[in-house]
Design an enzyme around this catalytic site. Structure first.
Site, PDB file in Angstrom:
ATOM      1  N   ARG A 239      -2.236  14.668  -8.717  1.00 18.11           N
ATOM      2  CA  ARG A 239      -3.801  15.111  -8.331  1.00 18.11           C
ATOM      3  C   ARG A 239      -4.461  16.139  -8.993  1.00 18.11           C
ATOM      4  O   ARG A 239      -3.703  17.107  -9.386  1.00 18.11           O
ATOM      5  CB  ARG A 239      -3.713  15.299  -7.042  1.00 18.11           C
ATOM      6  CG  ARG A 239      -3.666  14.158  -5.880  1.00 18.11           C
ATOM      7  CD  ARG A 239      -5.089  13.317  -5.979  1.00 18.11           C
ATOM      8  NE  ARG A 239      -4.841  12.287  -5.070  1.00 18.11           N
ATOM      9  CZ  ARG A 239      -4.370  10.813  -5.510  1.00 18.11           C
ATOM     10  NH1 ARG A 239      -3.839  10.645  -6.450  1.00 18.11           N
ATOM     11  NH2 ARG A 239      -4.244   9.991  -4.685  1.00 18.11           N
ATOM     12  N   GLU A 268     -13.576  13.735 -10.463  1.00 15.77           N
ATOM     13  CA  GLU A 268     -13.415  12.597 -10.852  1.00 15.77           C
ATOM     14  C   GLU A 268     -14.747  11.643 -10.773  1.00 15.77           C
ATOM     15  O   GLU A 268     -15.043  11.635  -9.582  1.00 15.77           O
ATOM     16  CB  GLU A 268     -12.446  11.520 -10.448  1.00 15.77           C
ATOM     17  CG  GLU A 268     -11.036  12.367 -10.913  1.00 15.77           C
ATOM     18  CD  GLU A 268      -9.709  11.523 -10.494  1.00 15.77           C
ATOM     19  OE1 GLU A 268      -9.794  10.444  -9.986  1.00 15.77           O
ATOM     20  OE2 GLU A 268      -8.613  12.223 -10.576  1.00 15.77           O
ATOM     21  N   HIS A 287      -7.750   7.978 -14.484  1.00  9.66           N
ATOM     22  CA  HIS A 287      -6.844   7.722 -13.122  1.00  9.66           C
ATOM     23  C   HIS A 287      -6.339   6.217 -12.946  1.00  9.66           C
ATOM     24  O   HIS A 287      -6.930   5.481 -11.921  1.00  9.66           O
ATOM     25  CB  HIS A 287      -7.846   8.100 -11.915  1.00  9.66           C
ATOM     26  CG  HIS A 287      -6.986   8.539 -10.845  1.00  9.66           C
ATOM     27  ND1 HIS A 287      -7.295   9.407  -9.852  1.00  9.66           N
ATOM     28  CD2 HIS A 287      -5.576   7.905 -10.379  1.00  9.66           C
ATOM     29  CE1 HIS A 287      -6.648   9.688  -8.739  1.00  9.66           C
ATOM     30  NE2 HIS A 287      -5.250   8.657  -9.143  1.00  9.66           N
TER      31      HIS A 287
HETATM   32  C1  GLV Z   1      -3.280   7.102  -6.981  1.00 10.58           C
HETATM   33  O1  GLV Z   1      -3.346   8.201  -7.392  1.00 10.58           O
HETATM   34  C2  GLV Z   1      -2.614   7.044  -5.656  1.00 10.58           C
HETATM   35  O2  GLV Z   1      -2.497   7.913  -4.893  1.00 10.58           O
HETATM   36  O3  GLV Z   1      -2.212   5.867  -5.278  1.00 10.58           O
END
Ligand code: GLV
Ligand code: GLV
Length: 321
Positions: A239, A268, A287
Site C-alpha cells: 500500500r 491513486e 496498481h
Molecule cells: C490489492 O492491492 C489488493 O489488496 O488486493
C-alpha cells in the site's frame, strides 16, 4: 417476494455475476475505468443488503450510518484499509476480502517489478521503440543483477511467501520482517527473520508487501531509506501509504538508494506531474498487482459468493469480520 438488492461499484464481467443474480437484484456502476461518484455510492448503499466494492471506494462510518439494510461488504481485494472495520462491526455488517486466489498473480507482478527495475526493462523498451538504438554497447542500459542477491521482504503474508518462493528460484538470499515469526517459511524457504533496520541494511531489494495499518503507515520514511544500501532498489506492491513519498523522492534524487518499482501510491491515481514519474530509475505501474484476467474473474466470483452466502444467513467464505 422481492429479491434483496446488491450494488456493485464498478463494471465486472457479466459471467462472474450469474450466481449472485439468481438470488439478488443487482445494480452496477457501468464504468470500468471511472470510480462510482460518492453521491451515487451513498444513495445505492441506502437500499442495499450487499455491496461489492473496490479498494478505491471509501467505505466509511458515514456510509454505514446511512445503510440500514446493509448486511455485507465484499471488497474486490485482499487489502481492506479502505473500509472502516470498526464502523462495520458496530452495525453488524460482515466485511469480506479476496485472499489466496490472488496470491500468485500478485507475487508474479511483484517479481516483475523487481526484474523490470533492476534490469531497466521499461527504459530499454522505450529506447528501442523511440528509435534511439544506434549500436550495441557493452554497458548500454546495463542494470543490476537479481540472481544471488539479497531480498528483504517486509510483510511476510501469503503474497510475501509466494514472492520468497520465486526468489528461491533466482538463488536469492531471503530475509523477511513481519509482525510475527513465520517458522514454516523459515524451514521451507530458508527465509531468515530480521529486525526492520537490519533487513534494510542488508537487502539489495527491499520489498514492501505489508498491509496498511497504524503500525505500517509511513514506515518507509527518511530514516528507513537512509538505512538502505546506496545500490538498493525499493519495491512497493503493498500500500502506498506505508511510504513517505517525499522521503522516497529525496532518496532517489540524492542517490541515497538506486531505484524504485512501485505499483501503489499514497494518492491513486498518482498525479501525472508527480516527481516520482520524472525519474528514469523509477518503474511505476497503476496498481495492477492482481490484474490478470483469470484472477480478477475469480476475485469477482468469490466476492459474489460471499455476498450470496451472508444474505442467505450463512457464513462467508473469506470474512474479515
Ligand atoms: C490489492 O492491492 C489488493 O489488496 O488486493
Ligand atoms: C495478506 O493477506 C497476503 O496475502 O499477503
Amino acid at each position: 417476494m422481492q429479491k434483496p438488492y446488491v450494488f456493485i461499484t464498478r463494471k465486472l464481467p457479466e459471467e462472474t455475476l450469474v450466481s449472485l443474480k439468481e438470488i439478488a437484484d443487482v445494480g452496477m456502476w457501468p464504468s470500468e475505468e471511472e470510480a462510482v461518484p460518492r453521491k451515487v455510492l451513498l444513495k445505492e448503499a441506502q437500499k442495499a443488503e450487499g455491496l461489492l466494492t473496490m479498494l478505491s471506494d471509501n467505505i466509511d462510518k458515514e456510509l454505514f450510518d446511512n445503510a440500514p439494510s446493509l448486511k455485507v461488504v465484499a471488497n474486490l481485494a485482499v487489502g481492506y484499509d479502505n473500509i472502516d472495520i470498526e464502523a462495520a462491526k458496530m452495525k453488524n455488517v460482515r466485511v469480506c476480502n479476496t485472499p489466496d486466489i490472488l496470491t500468485d498473480s500478485t507475487a508474479d507482478l511483484t517479481f516483475s517489478l523487481i526484474l523490470a527495475t533492476a534490469r531497466r526493462i521499461v527504459e530499454s523498451a522505450s529506447y528501442v521503440k523511440e528509435g534511439k538504438w544506434n549500436s550495441w554497447g557493452p554497458l548500454l542500459l546495463a542494470g543490476a543483477d537479481v540472481h544471488h542477491k539479497t531480498i528483504g521482504i517486509v510483510g511476510m503474508g501469503r503474497i510475501g511467501e509466494a514472492v520468497a518462493r520465486r526468489a528461491k528460484g533466482f538463488d536469492m538470499n531471503i530475509l523477511y520482517h513481519n509482525r510475527s515469526r513465520k517458522p514454516e517459511a523459515e524451514k521451507k524457504l530458508g527465509a531468515v527473520y530480521r529486525d526492520f533496520y537490519d533487513l534494510l541494511k542488508e537487502s539489495d531489494f527491499v520489498v514492501c508487501l505489508a498491509p496498511l495499518t497504524t503500525e505500517t503507515k509511513g514506515m518507509f520514511n527518511r530514516e528507513a531509506f537512509q538505512a538502505m544500501k546506496q545500490s538498493a532498489i525499493f519495491i512497493n506492491a503493498g500500500r502506498g501509504a506505508s511510504v513517505d513519498e517525499e522521503a522516497l523522492v529525496d532518496a532517489l534524487k540524492n542517490s541515497v538508494i538506486a531505484g524504485a518499482g512501485l505499483d501503489v501510491y499514497v494518492i491513486e491515481p498518482i498525479a501525472a506531474d508527480h516527481p516520482l514519474l520524472t525519474m528514469k530509475q523509477v518503474v511505476a505501474l497503476p496498481h495492477i498487482g492482481s490484474a490478470s484476467v483469470e484472477t480478477r474473474k475469480k476475485m469477482s466470483e468469490l466476492a459474489c459468493r460471499n455476498i450470496a452466502k451472508v444474505i442467505d444467513g450463512k457464513k462467508a467464505e473469506t470474512p474479515v469480520v
